[in-house]
Each structure stands twice: as C-alpha cells, then as structure tokens.
Design an enzyme around this catalytic site. Structure first.
Site, PDB file in Angstrom:
ATOM      1  N   HIS A 295      38.054  32.057  49.445  1.00  0.00           N
ATOM      2  CA  HIS A 295      37.898  30.597  49.482  1.00  0.00           C
ATOM      3  C   HIS A 295      37.197  30.174  50.764  1.00  0.00           C
ATOM      4  CE1 HIS A 295      40.693  29.324  46.129  1.00  0.00           C
ATOM      5  NE2 HIS A 295      40.911  30.620  46.198  1.00  0.00           N
TER       6      HIS A 295
ATOM      7  N   HIS B   1      36.916  27.883  43.543  1.00  0.00           N
ATOM      8  CA  HIS B   1      36.560  26.499  43.850  1.00  0.00           C
ATOM      9  C   HIS B   1      35.042  26.489  44.004  1.00  0.00           C
ATOM     10  CE1 HIS B   1      40.885  25.930  45.392  1.00  0.00           C
ATOM     11  NE2 HIS B   1      40.766  25.444  44.169  1.00  0.00           N
TER      12      HIS B   1
ATOM     13  N   GLU C  37      40.550  32.481  53.405  1.00  0.00           N
ATOM     14  CA  GLU C  37      39.764  31.279  53.718  1.00  0.00           C
ATOM     15  C   GLU C  37      38.747  31.713  54.757  1.00  0.00           C
ATOM     16  OE1 GLU C  37      40.243  28.349  52.306  1.00  0.00           O
ATOM     17  OE2 GLU C  37      42.205  28.596  51.366  1.00  0.00           O
TER      18      GLU C  37
ATOM     19  N   GLU D 113      33.171  26.163  47.294  1.00  0.00           N
ATOM     20  CA  GLU D 113      33.453  27.068  48.412  1.00  0.00           C
ATOM     21  C   GLU D 113      32.558  28.287  48.216  1.00  0.00           C
ATOM     22  OE1 GLU D 113      37.753  27.381  48.351  1.00  0.00           O
ATOM     23  OE2 GLU D 113      37.936  25.201  48.452  1.00  0.00           O
TER      24      GLU D 113
HETATM   25 ZN    ZN Z   1      39.603  26.987  47.693  1.00  0.00          ZN
END
Ligand code: ZN
Ligand code: NAG
Ligand code: NAG
Ligand code: NAG
Ligand code: NAG
Length: 442
Positions: free
Chosen positions: A190, A83, A280, A86
């Site tokens: 992420h 992404h 994350e 990110e």
């Molecule tokens: Zn992501």
C-alpha cells in the site's frame, strides 16, 4: 555505435529495461506477456479473474516449476495496488519481476530463491481504480475503491464481526485464488504512510483489544517479519513521513494503528493459513514518476529478504502407517493454535513459520488422540529451506472422514467463541483521533 549496440545486445539478457514510469493496464500487460514469453521456463502468467470493468487480474509466477506446486517448495505471494491510487507498489512489483528473471542463473542468491520458492506476483488487484485516477495526488484521489465504490481492504469476511458488504469481483477472485495454492507467506503493498503493519487489524478482548492492540499467537513471528522488511528500508525504519505517527522501528500492530473490518491480511492468516503483512511504502500515495528509482532502491533489498522468510520454521508431510500422505489433518504448534486450525494440503504437506527454538507439533486426525512431535528449529541459516520434518502416524488414516474435521471454521464471527469476549470494545478516544488521521491509508 550500431556495432557496439549489437554486441551489447548479444551479451545482455533478452530484456528491454523496464522504465521508471507508471504503467497503465495495456503497458503492464505487454510487459508481463513479454516476460512470460522471454522467460517461459521460469515464469507462468495467468489471470485469476476480472475486475468490475473487465480488466484481467494478472499474476506472474516465478519459480523453477512455475506452473505447478512441487512438494517441499513453499508458495509465496505479493499483491499490490488493491487501493487503485496507491501506485508505488504496482511499479515496484514490475521492477521486482524484471530483477528476478534477469538474475536467474547469474546471481546465486536469486537463483537459489527461484530454485527453492514459487513466487506469485500480482502487481494490481484493483486495475479499475488505478485507471480512475485523473489527477494524481499524494492524499486524495479517485481510484482508492473499485469501480463499484467498495474499498477492497474492507471487503473480506471478518473473523471478529459480521462484515455485511457485497463481496466484489476482485475480492472473490482473490478468495478463490487462495484456495488453489497453499500460500505460506505474503505481503500486501500500500501507500500513504511508511510502516510494516501486522495482524490483527480487527479484534476482540481475547486478542488484546482492551490494551488497544490485537495480537495473534504468532506475534513473535509477525514482529520478526515486519522488522525484516522495515529494517532494510532506511525511510521506513526512521518513520520519516511528515505526519508523525509514533511507530517504533517502522512496524506496528494493525489494530493498534487503527482497527478495521474486512481486511485482507486477517483473512489470509485466519482462513488461508497464509501469514500476511501490510506494507505502507510511501508517504505520498501517487508520487511523481521521477521518485520511482529511489523507491526501488529503498525497497529492493527488503522485497528480496522478505521472500526468503518463507523458509523459516518447519515443513514436511504427514503420512499414515502405509506411507500414504494424509490431507486435511490438523498440524498445529502447541500454545499457538489458530482459530481455524492449520491443515495439511492435498499432498499431506504442512508449513509452519517459526523462529529458532523448541516446539511441540500436534497432529490431529479425527478419531485418534493427538500425535506429538518435538522439533528444534536451529538458529537462522541461509539454507533456503525450512527444517524438514516428516511425520509418520502409527495407524491407517481414515481419509473419508477427514474433511469433516474443521467444524469451527465457517462460523462467523469466530472469535465470539473465545473466552473473555464481551460486547465489541470501542476504540479509545486516542485511537479514534488517530483513526481520523489515517483511515485513508491501509
Ligand atoms: Zn491502501
Ligand atoms: C523479450 O525479448 C524481445 C526479443 O529479444 C525483446 O525485444 C523484449 O524487449 C524482451 N522483453 C522482456 C520484457 O524481456
Ligand atoms: C538451481 O536449479 C538449477 C536447475 O534445476 C540447477 O542447475 C542449479 O544448480 C540450481 N542452483 C542452485 C544455486 O541451487
Ligand atoms: C537445510 O536444508 C535441508 C534440505 O535441503 C533440510 O533438510 C535441513 O533441515 C536444513 N537445515 C536447517 C539448519 O534448516
Ligand atoms: C479435504 O477438505 C476439502 C475441503 O474441506 C475437501 O474438499 C476434500 O475432499 C478433503 N479431502 C480429503 C482427502 O478428505
């Protein structure tokens, strides 16, 4: 002053310390090329393909034999920035590269790691998205998707339902890359939350969706892997983002957080025989660059310790009676069979990530009954090697037929074959609400 600098320059490794700021494609490329040149004996830089706008998808490999696989040396990978907005993972991987190459030969732990592991690092899977961020924001940015506006973490084939989206160049490049190496362990970095999330991200009743989760037969290993990362990251362990999510100890099953179709971690586990989790790493997707030093400090130990886990379990080669290594034969642990049975690579090697305990390994060659081998994985050691167990079969391998041995795998959706499957379950209202809050993260 000048003299002191010269003196220091002679003592220090040939590296201009990487600064804590965001590195756009040209700076990132320059850094990677510099590292590849200055540390050419332990690194190999290559591009696995191009983004929609033609940017290279760079991978830097670190290892004692960086250009090619060696028998017994497991392949590990990190992928960040799929992404594009990110951004923390992208910078962490650049710092990780610097950390590894500058400590080789000085720090025994890192030297051992480089001697025993081939580490593939892809700082950005979505370089177009990163460049598309105009005004960095914690929550809403341009640049999450690739430049054709596809979310790359919804763009892979899905084992549980048809994922009818046009496959993007970045996705195709990664899928092809996965066939070129026997990756064993991986993480996908992420941002936008703080948690280590493990497969599955999608599911059917046979994987537990009626209980709002979707678990693999290797759930013990995945929980252990996610914990390995989260327990060393103080903020992740405490789940300290402002939006409370109720993760315990900083780990969560992907589906129980929110289901998604076409994710990269399920694809890795099901089709590439590679255990992957999703990390994350920051509440804010694109924090100010002043925060980067503390992200590095909070993640450094986790990043290193996670790589070491590629050495849990058992590994070896399968040979026939003439000591010919057999490729494409199925090697699975009883009671934890994979939907696409895990198979030996072209050197006849297998790698199975397992926690300490006793297991029965089942080797299957078409035309022969299963061959069983009992193994006991000893308690965790700092050995930088899985238990080594070569398996000798008491017959001659029929190499010509072995490639036909996996008829189940290309069929999509694979799990519709599993018992207990009914029409796809809808997530509960609770999960639906959670999804509304978090759909923009992983
Ligand atoms: Zn992501
Ligand atoms: C590589 O070596 C050159 C020459 O010593 C130095 O200027 C440069 O900063 C080094 N870069 C890296 C990333 O190691
Ligand atoms: C790592 O490999 C190098 C080169 O093969 C060797 O000289 C060194 O002794 C090894 N170090 C460790 C800690 O295994
Ligand atoms: C330690 O490493 C060796 C290979 O170097 C391997 O044969 C052995 O099984 C390992 N021991 C443990 C306890 O995993
Ligand atoms: C193994 O399987 C692959 C893909 O299915 C095939 O290309 C290869 O020829 C097979 N190798 C052997 C030795 O059967």
């Amino acid at each position: 002053m000048d003299c002191a600098r010269l003196w220091l320059g002679l003592l220090m490794p040939a590296v201009a310390a990487l600064d804590f700021s965001y590195h756009h494609q040209p700076e990132m490329e320059a850094f990677l090329k510099n590292v590849a040149q200055n540390y050419s004996s332990i690194t190999h830089l290559h591009s696995i393909g191009k983004s929609v706008q033609g940017r290279n998808l760079w991978v830097l490999v670190v290892g004692r034999s960086p250009r090619e696989h060696r028998i017994g040396i497991p392949e590990f990978k990190y992928v960040a920035n799929m992404h594009g907005d990110e951004a923390v993972g992208r910078e962490l991987l650049l710092h990780l590269i610097e950390y590894l190459v500058t400590r080789d030969g000085r720090d025994p732990e890192i030297t051992n790691l480089i001697n025993s592991t081939r580490i593939h690092i892809m700082p950005s899977m979505n370089p177009d998205g990163f460049e598309a961020v105009v005004k960095p924001d914690c929550f809403y940015n341009d640049g999450r998707d690739n430049s054709n506006l596809y979310d790359l973490n919804r763009n892979f084939p899905d084992a549980f339902e048809l994922n009818n989206v046009p496959r993007q160049p970045e996705t195709v490049a990664v899928m092809k890359w996965l066939t070129t190496e026997t990756f064993v362990l991986s993480a996908n970095l992420h941002g936008g939350a703080l948690v280590a999330s493990y497969p599955f991200d999608n599911g059917v009743p046979a994987t537990g969706t009626l209980y709002s989760r979707s678990l693999t037969p290797d759930d013990d290993v995945f929980q252990y892997l996610a914990n390995t990362y989260a327990s060393r990251n103080p903020d992740m362990k405490r789940n300290s983002c402002r939006i409370k999510t109720g993760f315990s100890n900083g780990i969560v099953n992907g589906y129980s957080w929110y289901p998604l179709k076409g994710g990269m971690q399920d694809y890795n586990y099901i089709w590439a025989q590679c255990f992957e989790i999703t990390l994350e790493l920051s509440c804010c997707k694109y924090p100010r660059k002043e925060k980067l030093p503390s992200f590095w400090k909070d993640n450094k130990d986790s990043l290193i310790e996670y790589i070491k886990q590629v050495h849990i379990g058992v590994k070896g080669q399968v040979f026939d009676q003439n000591e010919t290594p057999l490729s494409n034969v199925t090697v699975e642990v009883q009671d934890r069979k994979h939907i696409c049975p895990y198979r030996t690579n072209k050197f006849g090697e297998y790698y199975l990530l397992l926690l300490p305990g006793s297991y029965v390994i089942e080797v299957t060659v078409p035309g022969h009954g299963p061959h069983l081998t009992k193994v006991t994985i000893p308690p965790k050691s700092q050995n930088f090697s899985a238990l080594k167990k070569d398996i000798l079969l008491p017959f001659r391998g029929q190499l010509d037929h072995i490639s036909e041995s996996n008829p189940l795998c290309p069929r999509i959706p694979l799990y519709s074959e599993l018992q207990g499957h009914s029409a796809a379950t809808k997530p509960s209202l609770f999960l639906f609400l959670v999804t509304l809050f978090h759909i923009l993260f992983k």
